[in-house]
Design a protein around this motif. Structure first.
Motif, PDB file in Angstrom:
ATOM      1  N   TRP A  97       0.834  -1.201   0.000  1.00 26.90           N
ATOM      2  CA  TRP A  97       0.000   0.000   0.000  1.00 26.90           C
ATOM      3  C   TRP A  97       0.871   1.253   0.000  1.00 26.90           C
ATOM      4  O   TRP A  97       0.544   2.246  -0.666  1.00 26.90           O
ATOM      5  CB  TRP A  97      -0.948   0.016   1.206  1.00 26.90           C
ATOM      6  N   PHE A 134      -4.734 -14.976  -2.160  1.00 30.04           N
ATOM      7  CA  PHE A 134      -6.140 -14.592  -1.971  1.00 30.04           C
ATOM      8  C   PHE A 134      -6.297 -13.076  -1.972  1.00 30.04           C
ATOM      9  O   PHE A 134      -7.317 -12.543  -2.378  1.00 30.04           O
ATOM     10  CB  PHE A 134      -6.754 -15.247  -0.719  1.00 30.04           C
ATOM     11  N   VAL A 167     -10.516  -3.080   1.887  1.00 34.23           N
ATOM     12  CA  VAL A 167      -9.743  -4.052   2.674  1.00 34.23           C
ATOM     13  C   VAL A 167      -9.828  -3.718   4.162  1.00 34.23           C
ATOM     14  O   VAL A 167     -10.019  -4.604   5.000  1.00 34.23           O
ATOM     15  CB  VAL A 167      -8.269  -4.072   2.211  1.00 34.23           C
TER      16      VAL A 167
ATOM     17  N   MET B   1      -3.055  -7.307   2.432  1.00 32.02           N
ATOM     18  CA  MET B   1      -4.224  -6.664   1.876  1.00 32.02           C
ATOM     19  C   MET B   1      -5.500  -7.322   2.432  1.00 32.02           C
ATOM     20  O   MET B   1      -5.624  -7.371   3.654  1.00 32.02           O
ATOM     21  CB  MET B   1      -4.122  -6.658   0.362  1.00 32.02           C
ATOM     22  N   PRO B   2      -6.408  -7.856   1.635  1.00 35.87           N
ATOM     23  CA  PRO B   2      -7.709  -8.241   2.185  1.00 35.87           C
ATOM     24  C   PRO B   2      -7.736  -9.575   2.916  1.00 35.87           C
ATOM     25  O   PRO B   2      -6.830 -10.376   2.824  1.00 35.87           O
ATOM     26  CB  PRO B   2      -8.588  -8.320   0.960  1.00 35.87           C
ATOM     27  N   GLU B   3      -8.810  -9.797   3.598  1.00 35.13           N
ATOM     28  CA  GLU B   3      -9.137 -11.088   4.186  1.00 35.13           C
ATOM     29  C   GLU B   3      -9.597 -12.016   3.068  1.00 35.13           C
ATOM     30  O   GLU B   3     -10.094 -11.559   2.047  1.00 35.13           O
ATOM     31  CB  GLU B   3     -10.289 -10.933   5.179  1.00 35.13           C
ATOM     32  N   PRO B   4      -9.473 -13.329   3.270  1.00 38.11           N
ATOM     33  CA  PRO B   4      -9.952 -14.234   2.221  1.00 38.11           C
ATOM     34  C   PRO B   4     -11.456 -14.173   2.093  1.00 38.11           C
ATOM     35  O   PRO B   4     -12.171 -14.186   3.089  1.00 38.11           O
ATOM     36  CB  PRO B   4      -9.511 -15.606   2.712  1.00 38.11           C
TER      37      PRO B   4
END
Lengths: 193, 193
Positions: A97, A134, A167, B1-4
């Motif tokens: 990021w 993911f 996110v 970054m994001p969660e699964p």
């Protein structure tokens, strides 16, 4: 990354050439100290000299600069090769990021068509190669639903801020106010903020 | 970054599904815990369970895990939106090398032609968009003289290590032994290293 091979100083000799760390101050094409090209310490030093509008740069570092100098000195002792381990998902996320937002901060205000195509391609490839599979799938999914807004620097900065907030929401973290993205990633904060 | 979004667990129930942080453990396509998809804590937890070859995962965290747990708890309290300032050249450099080396660590062992072309393109665009202009010029110059070796994961990892070492040399930093790049950026260190 690297030290400057060819140091571009400006013709205006009122601008400091050497920072408090002893390194050369690097300026951007706009003639201002380049934030992403200097250490924080040198950037603050050069900016302080310039915002006063005087040819004299401060000989005595401010308390803030002194504080940062102490942090820098501490960092110097750190050996980056002391068997550091591969980044986990959090280190990787934070690093990525940081890079993406900083890229938006130096993306042209009004990019030409080629630049816009290149940015779209860069983001697509970024999504393809991102190490956490993911996360990469999620980022790619976000892009499919929300086409990257590469028309201006501001549109790209806000689009990335939105992507980051999506996110943040999933991680239960607070959302960032995207109206402030330039303060966080480009210009820094004002005292009154 | 994001969660699964979609958690892919394996059929082998001996693999822990939930980590010590309470999050789901994410596995790679090879069935092993994915280092860049989990927090360090959960990765260590899952790996410890698997390397013992037993269906039982440790209930009592090791001293190392406890230590990392303390670090993680400390991190939790940190508010990433507390007027953090834009990254300077050092933060940006460290973040970017972290991403690039981690990308090499998950690049296919034997990429097909398209993947190789994509990686070349990604590196080229990275050089175009890198926020620090003199660093970007230097990286692009390095690439012109040393064409990216995208044929295998190992060749890419070593090429990046060489690029990083060229910068290290300019900054007066010690060079890293590129024979060890996988320990630093992919597999981690062995006790006997």
């Amino acid at each position: 990354m690297p030290e400057p091979v060819e140091v571009k100083t400006t013709e205006n000799s009122s601008k400091p050439e050497i920072g408090v760390t002893g390194r050369k101050i690097i300026y951007g094409k706009d003639g201002k100290p380049c934030r992403s090209c200097n250490s924080l310490l040198d950037f603050q030093f050069a900016t302080a000299g310039m915002t006063k509008g005087a040819p004299v740069v401060p000989n005595v570092p401010s308390p803030k600069i002194k504080e940062n100098q102490a942090v820098a000195a501490k960092k110097e002792k750190y050996n980056p090769y002391a068997k550091d381990i591969p980044p986990d998902v959090e280190v990787l996320g934070k690093s990525s990021w940081t890079l993406l937002h900083a890229i938006a901060a130096t993306y042209p205000e009004t990019p030409d068509d080629k630049k816009q195509r290149d940015m779209k391609q860069f983001l697509k490839l970024f999504g393809n190669f991102y190490p956490c599979w993911f996360c990469a799938e999620d980022f790619t999914r976000f892009m499919a639903k929300n086409e990257p807004k590469v028309e201006t620097q501001d549109s790209l900065g806000r689009w990335l801020c939105d992507a980051h907030n999506e996110v943040n929401a999933k991680l239960g973290k607070p959302k960032f106010d995207c109206n402030l993205w330039k303060r966080r990633w480009k210009d820094g904060w004002e005292e009154e903020d």
